[in-house]
Enzyme design. Sequence first.
Site, PDB file in Angstrom:
ATOM      1  N   TYR A  60       0.835  -1.208   0.000  1.00 13.03           N
ATOM      2  CA  TYR A  60       0.000   0.000   0.000  1.00 13.03           C
ATOM      3  C   TYR A  60       0.867   1.254   0.000  1.00 13.03           C
ATOM      4  O   TYR A  60       1.872   1.344   0.716  1.00 13.03           O
ATOM      5  CB  TYR A  60      -0.930   0.013   1.209  1.00 13.03           C
ATOM      6  CG  TYR A  60      -2.105  -0.937   1.113  1.00 13.03           C
ATOM      7  CD1 TYR A  60      -2.385  -1.629  -0.066  1.00 13.03           C
ATOM      8  CD2 TYR A  60      -2.947  -1.145   2.192  1.00 13.03           C
ATOM      9  CE1 TYR A  60      -3.471  -2.496  -0.154  1.00 13.03           C
ATOM     10  CE2 TYR A  60      -4.040  -2.018   2.113  1.00 13.03           C
ATOM     11  CZ  TYR A  60      -4.287  -2.685   0.936  1.00 13.03           C
ATOM     12  OH  TYR A  60      -5.351  -3.549   0.849  1.00 13.03           O
ATOM     13  N   ASN A 166      -9.061 -12.568  -1.648  1.00 15.29           N
ATOM     14  CA  ASN A 166      -9.394 -12.804  -3.054  1.00 15.29           C
ATOM     15  C   ASN A 166      -9.267 -14.268  -3.468  1.00 15.29           C
ATOM     16  O   ASN A 166      -9.078 -14.561  -4.652  1.00 15.29           O
ATOM     17  CB  ASN A 166      -8.523 -11.912  -3.959  1.00 15.29           C
ATOM     18  CG  ASN A 166      -8.625 -10.449  -3.599  1.00 15.29           C
ATOM     19  OD1 ASN A 166      -9.696  -9.859  -3.678  1.00 15.29           O
ATOM     20  ND2 ASN A 166      -7.520  -9.861  -3.172  1.00 15.29           N
ATOM     21  N   LEU A 217     -18.173   0.295  -1.033  1.00 14.65           N
ATOM     22  CA  LEU A 217     -18.880   1.366  -1.740  1.00 14.65           C
ATOM     23  C   LEU A 217     -18.519   1.377  -3.225  1.00 14.65           C
ATOM     24  O   LEU A 217     -18.693   2.380  -3.916  1.00 14.65           O
ATOM     25  CB  LEU A 217     -18.569   2.722  -1.105  1.00 14.65           C
ATOM     26  CG  LEU A 217     -19.057   2.895   0.349  1.00 14.65           C
ATOM     27  CD1 LEU A 217     -18.571   4.212   0.925  1.00 14.65           C
ATOM     28  CD2 LEU A 217     -20.581   2.804   0.430  1.00 14.65           C
ATOM     29  N   GLY A 219     -15.750   1.354  -4.853  1.00 15.72           N
ATOM     30  CA  GLY A 219     -14.687   2.235  -5.305  1.00 15.72           C
ATOM     31  C   GLY A 219     -15.168   3.599  -5.755  1.00 15.72           C
ATOM     32  O   GLY A 219     -14.556   4.237  -6.612  1.00 15.72           O
ATOM     33  N   PHE A 223     -21.286   6.758  -6.299  1.00 10.25           N
ATOM     34  CA  PHE A 223     -21.443   8.204  -6.243  1.00 10.25           C
ATOM     35  C   PHE A 223     -21.212   8.869  -7.597  1.00 10.25           C
ATOM     36  O   PHE A 223     -21.216  10.086  -7.704  1.00 10.25           O
ATOM     37  CB  PHE A 223     -20.481   8.796  -5.206  1.00 10.25           C
ATOM     38  CG  PHE A 223     -20.611   8.166  -3.849  1.00 10.25           C
ATOM     39  CD1 PHE A 223     -21.695   8.450  -3.034  1.00 10.25           C
ATOM     40  CD2 PHE A 223     -19.674   7.249  -3.393  1.00 10.25           C
ATOM     41  CE1 PHE A 223     -21.831   7.861  -1.786  1.00 10.25           C
ATOM     42  CE2 PHE A 223     -19.797   6.658  -2.149  1.00 10.25           C
ATOM     43  CZ  PHE A 223     -20.882   6.960  -1.348  1.00 10.25           C
ATOM     44  N   SER A 269     -11.701   5.630   3.690  1.00 12.05           N
ATOM     45  CA  SER A 269     -11.664   7.089   3.693  1.00 12.05           C
ATOM     46  C   SER A 269     -10.870   7.635   4.872  1.00 12.05           C
ATOM     47  O   SER A 269     -10.874   7.062   5.965  1.00 12.05           O
ATOM     48  CB  SER A 269     -13.095   7.645   3.754  1.00 12.05           C
ATOM     49  OG  SER A 269     -13.081   9.054   3.848  1.00 12.05           O
TER      50      SER A 269
END
Length: 304
Positions: A60, A166, A217, A219, A223, A269
Site C-alpha cells: 500500500y 481474493n 462502496l 470504489g 457516487f 476514507s
Amino acid sequence: MNANLSCPSIATSNGGPSLSRIVAGMWRMNEWNLTPQQRLSFIEQCLDMGVTSFDHADIYGGYGVEAVFGEALALQPSLRARLQLVSKCGIKLINGARPDHTIQHYDTSASHIVASAENSLRQLGTDHLDLLLIHRPDPLMNFDEIADAFGRLRREGKVRHFGVSNFSRHQFESLNRRIALATNQVEFSPLCVAPMFDETFDGLQDVGVSPMIWSPLAGGRLFSKDDAAGVRVSAVIQKIADDVGRPFGSVVFAWIMQLPSRPIPLTGSGRIQAVAEAVEATQFTLSRSQWFEILRAARGHEVA
C-alpha cells in the site's frame, strides 16, 4: 458526528481474532496528506468509536503506508494494546522502493512470506501482527509451503492469526485444511455481488468464518453520475436511506453486514465522518424487502 456511536467487535472464526465490526482500511493513507499528529488523531478517533482494527498491506502506498502509520503510532505507543493490525503479502510491484523487482508478480514462497511479515513489523513499529493475509491467489502457490511459513511465524510470536484475500472457495478450503484461516478478504458491494453466488460466502458460512469486505462502496462508483449501474443502484439506496432516516453509506454497510456469513467491511476514507457512517450501520437492520430492493437494483432483475 454522533458521539454515542460505538462499534461492536466480532470473532472472525472459532479461535480467530476478534476484530471490530467495521475495519479502517489504510490503503490510501498516503493520499490523505495528513501530518503524523493528524494521523494519530485519526487513529484515536477511530478507537473512540470502537473501530479498533486497521487493515494494511506491504504494497500500500508504494510500500509506504505501513511506515507512515507506524510513525503516527510511535507518537502514542500505548495505543498498540487497544488495536489490531492486519497486513497482507504476496504481491511484488515494480516500484522505486523495490529496485530488484523487474516484473509485477506474485510470490507466496515461504521466504517471501516470512520476510514480508518481518518487514511489516519493522515498518509498523510493533512486535506482532494480529492477522496476516495472502493478498492474491498465486498460480505457483504451494499450500503446504504457505502453511509451514504461517506456522513458523506463529511459533516465533510474529503473527497471531492468518487468512487470505481474493481466494476462491476451493483455494480457501485447500489451505484451511492445512492451517486454520481466520478470514477471506474479498471485493463485495451492491455493484459486485459475485461472492453471494459463486459459493465464496456460502463456503465461509459453512465453516463459521467471516469474510472481510474491500471496496464496499464500489470504489466510488455508487457516487458517480457517469456509471449507469451506479446511478440505478444509488437511487434505490437513497430512497431507503430517506425512509429509514440513515445516511446513504450506512445503508450500504448495513446491507452488506446483514448477510449470514457475517461480513466485516473495510472503510477506505480518511474522513472520520465516513468511518462514523459505517459504524452507524451496526445500529440498525434493513427489512427483508428493503434488502431485496437493493439486490434487485444491483442485479437488474427480479430474483425469480
